[in-house]
Design a protein around this motif. Structure first.
Motif, PDB file in Angstrom:
ATOM      1  N   PHE A 810       0.882  -1.139   0.061  1.00  0.00           N
ATOM      2  CA  PHE A 810      -0.031  -0.002  -0.060  1.00  0.00           C
ATOM      3  C   PHE A 810       0.798   1.330  -0.048  1.00  0.00           C
ATOM      4  O   PHE A 810       0.732   2.162  -0.733  1.00  0.00           O
ATOM      5  CB  PHE A 810      -0.957  -0.128   1.255  1.00  0.00           C
ATOM      6  N   SER A 811       2.019   1.200   0.930  1.00  0.00           N
ATOM      7  CA  SER A 811       2.751   2.437   0.963  1.00  0.00           C
ATOM      8  C   SER A 811       3.656   2.670  -0.251  1.00  0.00           C
ATOM      9  O   SER A 811       3.579   3.649  -0.859  1.00  0.00           O
ATOM     10  CB  SER A 811       3.852   2.293   2.137  1.00  0.00           C
ATOM     11  N   THR A 812       4.088   1.482  -0.965  1.00  0.00           N
ATOM     12  CA  THR A 812       4.766   1.548  -2.124  1.00  0.00           C
ATOM     13  C   THR A 812       3.916   2.189  -3.111  1.00  0.00           C
ATOM     14  O   THR A 812       4.300   3.362  -4.167  1.00  0.00           O
ATOM     15  CB  THR A 812       5.245   0.318  -2.643  1.00  0.00           C
ATOM     16  N   LEU A 813       2.569   1.594  -3.341  1.00  0.00           N
ATOM     17  CA  LEU A 813       1.481   2.265  -4.511  1.00  0.00           C
ATOM     18  C   LEU A 813       1.434   3.642  -4.290  1.00  0.00           C
ATOM     19  O   LEU A 813       1.390   4.561  -5.135  1.00  0.00           O
ATOM     20  CB  LEU A 813       0.387   1.454  -4.274  1.00  0.00           C
ATOM     21  N   VAL A 814       1.195   3.941  -2.948  1.00  0.00           N
ATOM     22  CA  VAL A 814       0.745   5.530  -2.812  1.00  0.00           C
ATOM     23  C   VAL A 814       1.843   6.422  -3.181  1.00  0.00           C
ATOM     24  O   VAL A 814       1.713   7.536  -3.660  1.00  0.00           O
ATOM     25  CB  VAL A 814       0.391   5.729  -1.254  1.00  0.00           C
ATOM     26  N   ARG A 815       2.844   6.052  -3.007  1.00  0.00           N
ATOM     27  CA  ARG A 815       4.261   6.837  -2.983  1.00  0.00           C
ATOM     28  C   ARG A 815       4.409   7.112  -4.392  1.00  0.00           C
ATOM     29  O   ARG A 815       5.175   8.034  -4.834  1.00  0.00           O
ATOM     30  CB  ARG A 815       5.481   6.488  -2.187  1.00  0.00           C
ATOM     31  N   ARG A 816       4.311   6.014  -5.073  1.00  0.00           N
ATOM     32  CA  ARG A 816       4.437   6.017  -6.652  1.00  0.00           C
ATOM     33  C   ARG A 816       3.375   7.329  -7.361  1.00  0.00           C
ATOM     34  O   ARG A 816       3.766   7.712  -8.181  1.00  0.00           O
ATOM     35  CB  ARG A 816       3.844   4.849  -7.464  1.00  0.00           C
ATOM     36  N   TYR A 817       2.596   7.777  -6.617  1.00  0.00           N
ATOM     37  CA  TYR A 817       1.410   8.949  -6.878  1.00  0.00           C
ATOM     38  C   TYR A 817       2.209  10.014  -6.260  1.00  0.00           C
ATOM     39  O   TYR A 817       1.557  11.117  -6.497  1.00  0.00           O
ATOM     40  CB  TYR A 817       0.099   8.614  -6.309  1.00  0.00           C
ATOM     41  N   GLY A 818       3.384  10.071  -5.563  1.00  0.00           N
ATOM     42  CA  GLY A 818       4.137  11.351  -4.938  1.00  0.00           C
ATOM     43  C   GLY A 818       3.121  11.749  -3.728  1.00  0.00           C
ATOM     44  O   GLY A 818       3.175  12.784  -3.346  1.00  0.00           O
ATOM     45  N   MET A 819       2.598  10.689  -3.074  1.00  0.00           N
ATOM     46  CA  MET A 819       1.634  11.116  -1.854  1.00  0.00           C
ATOM     47  C   MET A 819       2.112  10.509  -0.531  1.00  0.00           C
ATOM     48  O   MET A 819       2.880   9.452  -0.863  1.00  0.00           O
ATOM     49  CB  MET A 819       0.184  10.556  -2.053  1.00  0.00           C
ATOM     50  N   MET A 820       1.631  10.904   0.473  1.00  0.00           N
ATOM     51  CA  MET A 820       2.032  10.166   1.853  1.00  0.00           C
ATOM     52  C   MET A 820       0.987   9.235   2.093  1.00  0.00           C
ATOM     53  O   MET A 820      -0.233   9.555   2.014  1.00  0.00           O
ATOM     54  CB  MET A 820       2.166  11.414   2.763  1.00  0.00           C
ATOM     55  N   PRO A 821       1.497   8.056   2.452  1.00  0.00           N
ATOM     56  CA  PRO A 821       0.234   7.037   2.707  1.00  0.00           C
ATOM     57  C   PRO A 821      -0.552   7.485   3.920  1.00  0.00           C
ATOM     58  O   PRO A 821      -1.892   7.351   3.603  1.00  0.00           O
ATOM     59  CB  PRO A 821       1.144   5.940   3.382  1.00  0.00           C
ATOM     60  N   ALA A 822      -0.353   8.035   5.051  1.00  0.00           N
ATOM     61  CA  ALA A 822      -1.187   8.176   6.017  1.00  0.00           C
ATOM     62  C   ALA A 822      -2.407   9.392   5.442  1.00  0.00           C
ATOM     63  O   ALA A 822      -3.362   9.457   5.785  1.00  0.00           O
ATOM     64  CB  ALA A 822      -0.412   8.863   7.113  1.00  0.00           C
ATOM     65  N   ALA A 823      -1.737  10.473   4.741  1.00  0.00           N
ATOM     66  CA  ALA A 823      -2.372  11.434   4.180  1.00  0.00           C
ATOM     67  C   ALA A 823      -3.499  10.912   3.192  1.00  0.00           C
ATOM     68  O   ALA A 823      -4.682  11.310   3.161  1.00  0.00           O
ATOM     69  CB  ALA A 823      -1.671  12.650   3.576  1.00  0.00           C
ATOM     70  N   ALA A 824      -3.053   9.992   2.351  1.00  0.00           N
ATOM     71  CA  ALA A 824      -3.982   9.423   1.263  1.00  0.00           C
ATOM     72  C   ALA A 824      -5.114   8.779   2.027  1.00  0.00           C
ATOM     73  O   ALA A 824      -6.402   8.656   1.547  1.00  0.00           O
ATOM     74  CB  ALA A 824      -3.135   8.571   0.240  1.00  0.00           C
ATOM     75  N   LEU A 825      -4.608   7.834   2.937  1.00  0.00           N
ATOM     76  CA  LEU A 825      -5.520   7.022   3.873  1.00  0.00           C
ATOM     77  C   LEU A 825      -6.740   7.908   4.406  1.00  0.00           C
ATOM     78  O   LEU A 825      -7.772   7.845   4.416  1.00  0.00           O
ATOM     79  CB  LEU A 825      -4.967   6.087   4.825  1.00  0.00           C
ATOM     80  N   GLU A 826      -6.353   8.890   5.171  1.00  0.00           N
ATOM     81  CA  GLU A 826      -7.262  10.196   5.597  1.00  0.00           C
ATOM     82  C   GLU A 826      -8.141  10.737   4.547  1.00  0.00           C
ATOM     83  O   GLU A 826      -9.424  10.614   4.933  1.00  0.00           O
ATOM     84  CB  GLU A 826      -6.306  11.121   6.246  1.00  0.00           C
ATOM     85  N   GLU A 827      -7.616  10.775   3.620  1.00  0.00           N
ATOM     86  CA  GLU A 827      -8.246  11.736   2.675  1.00  0.00           C
ATOM     87  C   GLU A 827      -9.421  10.768   2.021  1.00  0.00           C
ATOM     88  O   GLU A 827     -10.528  11.093   1.913  1.00  0.00           O
ATOM     89  CB  GLU A 827      -7.503  12.268   1.486  1.00  0.00           C
ATOM     90  N   ILE A 828      -9.147   9.456   1.662  1.00  0.00           N
ATOM     91  CA  ILE A 828     -10.140   8.717   1.028  1.00  0.00           C
ATOM     92  C   ILE A 828     -11.101   8.194   2.026  1.00  0.00           C
ATOM     93  O   ILE A 828     -12.162   7.966   1.725  1.00  0.00           O
ATOM     94  CB  ILE A 828      -9.268   7.498   0.433  1.00  0.00           C
ATOM     95  N   ASN A 829     -10.533   7.869   3.145  1.00  0.00           N
ATOM     96  CA  ASN A 829     -11.696   7.421   4.284  1.00  0.00           C
ATOM     97  C   ASN A 829     -12.545   8.578   4.776  1.00  0.00           C
ATOM     98  O   ASN A 829     -13.565   8.283   5.156  1.00  0.00           O
ATOM     99  CB  ASN A 829     -11.001   6.920   5.441  1.00  0.00           C
ATOM    100  N   THR A 830     -11.998   9.706   4.838  1.00  0.00           N
ATOM    101  CA  THR A 830     -12.798  10.975   5.283  1.00  0.00           C
ATOM    102  C   THR A 830     -13.966  11.111   3.910  1.00  0.00           C
ATOM    103  O   THR A 830     -15.286  11.324   4.318  1.00  0.00           O
ATOM    104  CB  THR A 830     -12.185  12.042   5.244  1.00  0.00           C
TER     105      THR A 830
END
Length: 858
Positions: A810-830
């Motif tokens: 999950f972390s590797t995938l998110v970072r490929r998009y230039g994002m932080m894993p925790a921030a992406a998780l927070e944004e999508i779940n919100t």
């Protein structure tokens, strides 16, 4: 006063002639003063004579008393028994005055009589007051005599008489106490604009549009109805509301002349001027002229003669008085006295300075702005700034308001510039005030934005937007609710252990499986704002609370603040590992807890609040021990292989502190080694060395007796491990909260031996900048996907391709998009919580995609 008889009627043979009043008989009535008393006799008039509303019998004398009212024809008179100084009441001279006469049929008969003053106390004179003028006794009302021509008055004052604070003016139906104005009965062209001409007709008060009086009004040129408006206002004590400020200007013209041209009655005029400023502050023009007048009078007298009480009462105590001139005089007085600059003047200087930014903040939040400015000013300058003056003095000029003075060139010498210390000439000394002004605007902008959105002032959102200086001494709006919760659940040790579900409603979070990171941070921030610390804190852990997570609340000894010491992070990490190892055999024994506590106490120097924070965390871990595997996985992402090996040895040492390694502990160590991505063969070798036996897999059925010498060597490495864990804790927080350095900046960690630095993690590949956005996404309503930031569309499409994601994947995938894993998780779940009804990504040992939330899924 000698005895005297007066008759009145239409005939010229009378003492008082009312030739233009057809209701008055030729010989109407007679007044007789015998030296002791006054009587009135009706002489058989056609229409009669009234005293206090009762008609007199013809030819029958009636004794008159003070205040009696006489009416005949269109005339109205009042009896006044004016006592001369030193006389007895029975010997009081008597006078009568006409109260009203319908113009133009009768003449106004007006007399000035001594009466008590009814105006506010005047300031102590800053200039010598004029010598008191005796008011002569007047005879019974007679035909007005010409005003005496003063010998020393300038030409433009001839024909006018000044009526001051101890006098009364009656014009028609209006009685004016303490007139402070000029009166006349002549029609000379050079009369002052304010001068009340008693021969001019007076109409009835009328309502007129604002501005109907025009600029630079003059009593002789306004309409009879406007004169009635003016006289009615004067008769009200100059207190009534004014639809047109021009009437107040008209009155002020006379005081301006009296003070500046004649130099008389200055204390009384200053008192009345400041009173009018307080009553009518709405007009900027009125404030400017009157403020400049007061400043010029004070400056001309000399700032050294201005007392401290005068300064406070006039220059600080009168709203709207601070014209530019008045401010200059105030600063000159402070500099002359070496007095500090008070807050009200400091703010006024900053407000007017062209270097100060203009912002809606000052208008939207005036009270908060003043309070913040005051706090900053006091913090930097205590009682206030001491002022300096430029070498060249200031020449303060005055531009009169009166049209009469504006056109009188012969009196310009009376308005010569006043000289005073030039404090405003040193603008550099005011730069710090401009800086404070600018800081206040910037610090209040968050609150201003909240206010613009309609956020009420006494809410959590508004409180959080307050600058720190304004929070001091101000209770949080939710404090009472938090105090009540704590009081109902406090334990014997002073701590409060509660599930997150009991505390979350205090920040308006409804029941859900897990809070978002944003909601968790809001909960922790609110706890800190009301005076509590919450453990664990998402600011430190970087993790959101689950609904049933156990948290601890306690009130710190000092101000509520998170531990900032790096030692605390290391101690907390060791505490987690220690409690996890202690629970590895299925139970946490008191001896193990005591051992961990002694270990921490002996190796870390913490503040009192940090010790309490750590003890609260220990209480939580005792009830719910952490997963050793999860802790190890967290450290694996932040440490090098050599550093992970050192942590592995440390875990073995913690497990062996009681002299044996239980089989459950050995199994837990194997799990931890796997999570740390360490070779379990190294664990087997270390355990074998501790047993002083050849390397072999650790038995699962028996306990392991230890080599104490090797154990001491392992425990001696604790200091280095503590440093690494503290550093790792910071790295983990960065990974989980999105505050780490940019991905193109390699993180370098120095090897414990001090050798060549090693990269802690490889640089991330370039983001997938050109990944196409997928719309629509399978199972996601089109309206919902439009509400998600477009940056996350492609990432979400990839995430939906699998039901379970390993955290590293999950972390590797998110970072490929230039994002932080925790921030992406927070944004999508919100987003999904708001538009799909719950969190789409479930956080556990791995990330699960909750496909049941999607539409049309098989």
């Amino acid at each position: 006063m000698p005895a005297r008889t007066l008759t009145f009627g239409r005939s010229a043979e009378n003492d008082l002639v009312f030739a233009n009043d057809p209701e008055v008989s030729r010989r109407h009535a007679r007044l007789v003063f015998n030296g002791q008393s006054l009587t009135l006799t009706d002489l058989g008039s056609t229409n009669g004579t009234m005293v206090n509303g009762r008609r007199l019998a013809p030819q029958v004398p009636v004794l008159l008393n003070d205040g009696d009212r006489i009416a005949f024809g269109h005339q109205r008179l009042r009896v006044e028994l004016a006592r001369a100084q030193g006389t007895q009441p029975a010997q009081a001279p008597v006078r009568a005055s006409v109260l009203s006469t319908p113009a133009p049929m009768a003449r106004d008969v007006t007399t000035a009589v001594p009466v008590p003053a009814h105006i506010p106390p005047v300031p102590q004179p800053i200039m010598p007051p004029p010598a008191p003028t005796a008011v002569p006794s007047a005879p019974v009302a007679t035909t007005p005599e010409p005003l005496p021509r003063p010998k020393a008055k300038p030409p433009a004052t001839r024909g006018m008489r000044w009526l001051g604070v101890n006098q009364r003016l009656e014009v028609g139906a209006y009685t004016i106490e303490a007139p402070l104005t000029y009166v006349t009965t002549t029609t000379r062209a050079e009369l002052d604009a304010s001068c009340i001409n008693l021969r001019l007709p007076v109409g009835r008060p009328v309502q007129q549009a604002k501005g109907a009086l025009g600029y630079w009004p003059q009593y002789s040129r306004i309409s009879p109805d406007q004169r009635a408006n003016y006289l009615a206002w004067m008769a009200s004590g100059r207190n009534a509301p004014l639809a047109d400020i021009g009437y107040a200007f008209l009155f002020f013209y006379g005081m301006e002349r009296r003070a500046l041209v004649e130099g008389q009655d200055i204390p009384a005029i200053l008192a009345e001027t400041t009173r009018l400023l307080s009553l009518y502050p709405e007009s900027a023009s009125f404030r400017g002229y009157l403020g400049s007048f007061v400043a010029y009078v004070l400056a001309r007298a000399g700032v050294e003669r201005l007392t401290e009480s005068d300064f406070e009462r006039i220059l600080l105590g009168v709203p709207g008085i601070l014209s530019d001139s008045a401010l200059s005089v105030a600063l000159a007085w402070l500099q002359h006295r070496n007095q500090p600059l008070p807050l009200v003047l400091a703010m006024e200087i900053a407000r007017r300075d062209v270097r100060s930014p203009r912002s809606v903040v000052t208008e939207r939040l005036p009270d908060q702005f003043r309070a913040l400015f005051a706090a900053k000013y006091a913090a930097r300058y205590g009682d206030g700034v001491k002022l300096k003056a430029a070498a060249n003095p200031m020449r303060l000029e005055y531009h009169p308001a009166s049209p009469s003075l504006l056109t009188m060139g012969s009196y310009r010498s009376s308005l010569a510039p006043a000289v005073l210390p030039n404090v405003v000439g040193l603008q550099s000394q005011f730069q710090p005030l401009v800086s404070i002004w600018s800081e206040c605007i910037e610090e209040l902008k968050p609150l201003s934005r909240q206010t613009a959105k309609g956020v009420a002032p006494h809410t959590r959102e508004a409180y959080r937007a307050l600058p720190a200086a304004l929070k001091e001494g101000t209770d949080h709006p939710d404090k009472a609710r938090w105090d009540s919760l704590v009081a109902d659940n406090v334990g014997e040790d002073g701590r409060v252990l509660l599930p997150a579900s009991a505390v979350a409603p205090l920040v308006d979070v409804s029941e859900r499986p897990k809070l978002t990171l944003r909601q968790s941070v809001d909960l922790a921030d609110t706890a800190q704002e009301v005076g509590f610390l919450i453990v664990p804190d998402p600011h430190i852990t970087g993790r959101a609370y689950a609904w049933d997570d156990l948290i601890c609340l306690f009130r710190p000894a000092g101000a509520a603040a998170l531990p900032a010491n790096g030692s605390y992070r290391a101690a907390a990490s060791i505490l987690e590992l220690g409690m996890a190892m202690a629970a590895a055999d299925g139970q946490v024994e008191d001896a193990e807890i005591a051992h961990v506590a002694r270990f921490l106490e002996g190796h870390f120097t913490l503040t009192e609040d940090e010790q309490r924070y750590l003890a609260a965390y220990q209480a939580i871990l005792q009830h719910r021990p952490p997963s050793l595997a999860r802790l190890s996985r967290r450290l694996q992402g932040a440490l090098t292989a050599e550093q992970r090996a050192l942590v592995g040895r440390f875990l073995v040492g913690v497990a062996a502190t009681n002299g044996v390694v239980e089989r459950q502990e050995a199994a837990a160590l194997r799990v931890a080694y796997n999570a740390l991505r360490l070779d379990t063969a190294e664990l087997d070798a270390l355990l074998a060395e501790l047993r002083s036996e050849p390397a072999a897999p650790a038995p699962a059925e028996t306990s392991i007796a230890l080599n104490t010498a090797l154990l001491e060597q392992i425990l001696a490495e604790t200091e280095e491990v503590s440093r690494l864990l503290g550093q790792a804790g910071e790295e983990v927080e960065e990974l989980e909260t999105g505050t780490q350095p940019p991905l193109d900046t390699p993180l370098v960690v120095t090897h414990p031996s001090g050798e060549q630095p090693m990269p802690a993690r490889p640089q991330a590949p370039d983001p997938i900048a050109d990944k196409p956005v997928v719309l629509p996404l399978p199972g996601v309503p089109s309206q919902a996907i439009l509400a998600l930031d477009a940056r996350y569309h492609a990432l979400l499409a990839d995430l939906l391709s699998h039901e379970v994601w390993d955290k590293e994947e999950f972390s590797t995938l998110v970072r490929r998009y230039g994002m932080m894993p925790a921030a992406a998780l927070e944004e999508i779940n919100t987003w999904s919580d708001e538009h799909l009804g719950d969190f789409l990504i479930e956080d556990g040992d791995a990330y699960g995609i909750r496909r049941e939330l999607l539409e049309n899924e098989p």
